[in-house]
Design an enzyme around this catalytic site. Structure first.
Site, PDB file in Angstrom:
ATOM      1  N   LYS A  80      39.304  -8.448  73.294  1.00 32.09           N
ATOM      2  CA  LYS A  80      38.057  -7.806  72.198  1.00 32.09           C
ATOM      3  C   LYS A  80      38.120  -8.718  71.266  1.00 32.09           C
ATOM      4  CE  LYS A  80      36.611  -3.842  69.972  1.00 32.09           C
ATOM      5  NZ  LYS A  80      37.079  -2.317  69.523  1.00 32.09           N
ATOM      6  N   SER A 155      33.552   0.957  71.064  1.00 31.20           N
ATOM      7  CA  SER A 155      33.039  -0.480  70.685  1.00 31.20           C
ATOM      8  C   SER A 155      33.642  -1.563  71.448  1.00 31.20           C
ATOM      9  CB  SER A 155      33.455  -0.714  69.206  1.00 31.20           C
ATOM     10  OG  SER A 155      34.971  -0.628  69.018  1.00 31.20           O
ATOM     11  N   SER A 179      37.347   4.117  71.272  1.00 34.96           N
ATOM     12  CA  SER A 179      36.600   2.689  71.602  1.00 34.96           C
ATOM     13  C   SER A 179      37.258   1.992  72.803  1.00 34.96           C
ATOM     14  CB  SER A 179      36.383   1.711  70.473  1.00 34.96           C
ATOM     15  OG  SER A 179      35.456   2.153  69.660  1.00 34.96           O
TER      16      SER A 179
END
Ligand code: GLN
Length: 498
Positions: A80, A155, A179
């Protein structure tokens, strides 16, 4: 065959690589080809790093030849883009960091690198991890591999979609309020939020420091156990990292959950669940019963307060953490006549609307006169939420607690792109079932538990602090008893741009 290589488990890949039936370069090339083939539809990566990946793969092959392979030697990983990497840009999904090249690696990244892992790219994220769909990314939205017209969740939607679509064997995401688990649920894979402090936050771009945790995104519980084992543990660079030793999480997956007491919290099943989510979750509870566990109805009455509490605490901490992006120290700089004008111009242009909304809410909640009414009150309710979990788990007075607590991961399956992007409150509701575990600092793993109208449904298993072995054992026992983990998104049948 190439696609098969991108859906190997860690144990399978390790076997092939160590027996030299497959080279790390071949495995990496298969992933780079897969990325080429699907990325125009999935859009999981902000930055692809094929050259870095091939260089790491060559070194990994040398290492295997030299006979000192580790678990992640030669394994393709998606990171990420809130995790600092010294050799690839780290944007946090934001224009304010679009050209930022960190001078160091996050500890979790460094630990994987030290094992010889292969980094295929920096994955999409809502800006500064604020969001539930990746639609708040300032670059583009990632698409759900099960239905390209839907969000992957967020996210950490980029890392999750990449793993679901076979663009990486495993991925790392981060959680502040769900997330990793929520997108894992939307994309039909496994996502883990660990006990606060289990994994070092060093080099994770901060959103809300009392909540943030890096988390594994994998296609099986065994892969999750391997990844957790590789990155967990104390770190002198993060004073909030826990000193507890790191057990062999993979070895904890015995498949035996007989006699286990499984708490079923009433309130979580009353939060407006989509019908298919409720029925899949009920069926999952029966499977656990069939494996010899006992279901125990419990109540966690303050869980309903978790969402409003989170939306005071997280923005308050974010408003402080994001003060460092001022157009002077790093990132975008729009120089003006005065320092103040430079701050205003750089932050005004660099941050997107959701980030600005959070900074304003947080600054307001922390301002004198409102601090006691909002921030202090939210912290008090946070303590209540944590205490209710403690009681449920039988810590303290009530010794007859449950061993784990299970609930749906999200009230709905993946929603359509654009459906909630104009309504922040509807978006915030996507995390109503994940946020309590973040506030309480306890671990929770989300695993696939069925489908509703063709879209994945997810079950979360929560445990007391540092009970990662236990929740993973339950998750893996369930995974063995069902075949959800073997399902793959029908990506190759889906049209471009659907
Ligand atoms: N969706 C939640 C938020 O927007 C949680 C995000 C996260 O866990 N990083 O804050």
């Amino acid at each position: 065959m190439a696609e098969e290589l991108t859906y190997l488990s860690i144990d399978e890949a390790r076997g092939l690589l160590d027996r030299r039936e497959l080279s790390c370069v071949e495995l990496t090339e298969a992933h780079l080809r897969r990325i080429e083939a699907v990325e125009d539809r999935v859009k999981a990566f902000i930055t692809r790093t094929p050259d870095l990946a091939l260089e790491q793969a060559r070194l990994a092959d040398d290492r295997i030849r030299a006979g000192n392979a580790a678990t992640f030697t030669g394994i393709p990983v998606a990171l990420k883009d809130v995790l600092c990497t010294h050799d690839a840009p780290t944007t946090a999904g934001s224009q304010i960091l679009r050209e930022f090249l960190p001078p160091y690696d996050a500890t979790a990244v460094a630990r994987l690198r030290a094992q010889g892992a292969v980094f295929v790219g920096k994955a999409n994220t809502d800006e500064f991890a604020m969001g539930s769909s990746t639609e708040n990314s300032s670059f583009f939205t990632t698409h759900n591999p099960w239905d390209l017209a839907r969000v992957p969740g967020g996210s950490s939607g980029g890392s999750i979609a990449a793993v679901a679509a076979g663009e990486a064997l495993v991925g790392l995401g981060s959680e502040t309020g769900g997330s990793v688990r929520q997108p894992a649920g939307f994309c039909g894979i496994v996502g883990l939020k660990t006990t606060y402090g289990r994994i070092s936050r060093y080099g994770l771009i901060a959103f809300a420091s009392s909540l943030d945790q890096i988390g594994p995104a994998t296609r099986s519980v065994a892969d999750c156990a391997h990844l957790l084992g590789a990155i967990a543990g104390a770190d002198p660079r993060d004073a909030t990292s826990a000193p507890e030793g790191v057990p062999d999480y993979r070895a904890a997956l015995t498949g035996d959950i007989r006699g286990l007491r499984v708490g079923v919290p009433r309130e979580y099943f009353e939060m407006g669940l989509q019908e298919g989510v409720a029925s899949a979750t009920d069926a999952a509870l029966r499977v656990l019963e069939g494996l010899g566990a006992t279901l125990v109805p419990i109540s966690l009455p303050s869980s309903g307060m978790a969402l409003p509490v989170y939306y005071i605490i997280a923005p308050a901490e974010a408003s402080a953490n994001l003060a460092r992006f001022d157009g002077v120290k790093y990132g975008l700089s729009i120089e003006q006549d005065s320092l103040l004008a430079t701050y205003l111009a750089s932050r005004g242009a660099g941050f997107g609307p959701e980030v600005k909304r959070r900074i304003m809410i947080g600054t307001y909640a922390l301002s004198s006169g409102y601090y006691d009414a909002y921030y202090v009150k939210a912290q008090q309710v946070r303590t209540l939420i944590k205490q209710e979990f403690d009681v449920a788990f039988g810590l303290g007075e009530n010794a007859a607690g449950v061993d784990v607590i299970v609930a749906p991961t999200s009230p709905t399956t993946a929603f359509k792109i654009g459906e909630r992007s104009d309504d922040p409150l509807a978006m915030y509701l996507a995390d109503v079932l994940t946020i309590p575990a973040n506030l309480a600092g306890i671990p929770s793993v989300a695993i696939p538990c069925g489908f509703a109208e063709g879209l994945p449904v997810s079950l979360q298993i929560m445990g007391p602090a540092f009970a990662e072995e236990r929740i993973l054992r339950v998750a893996e026992a369930y995974e063995r008893a069902t075949d959800w983990a073997t399902r793959r998104p029908p990506l190759d049948a889906l049209p471009v741009g659907a």
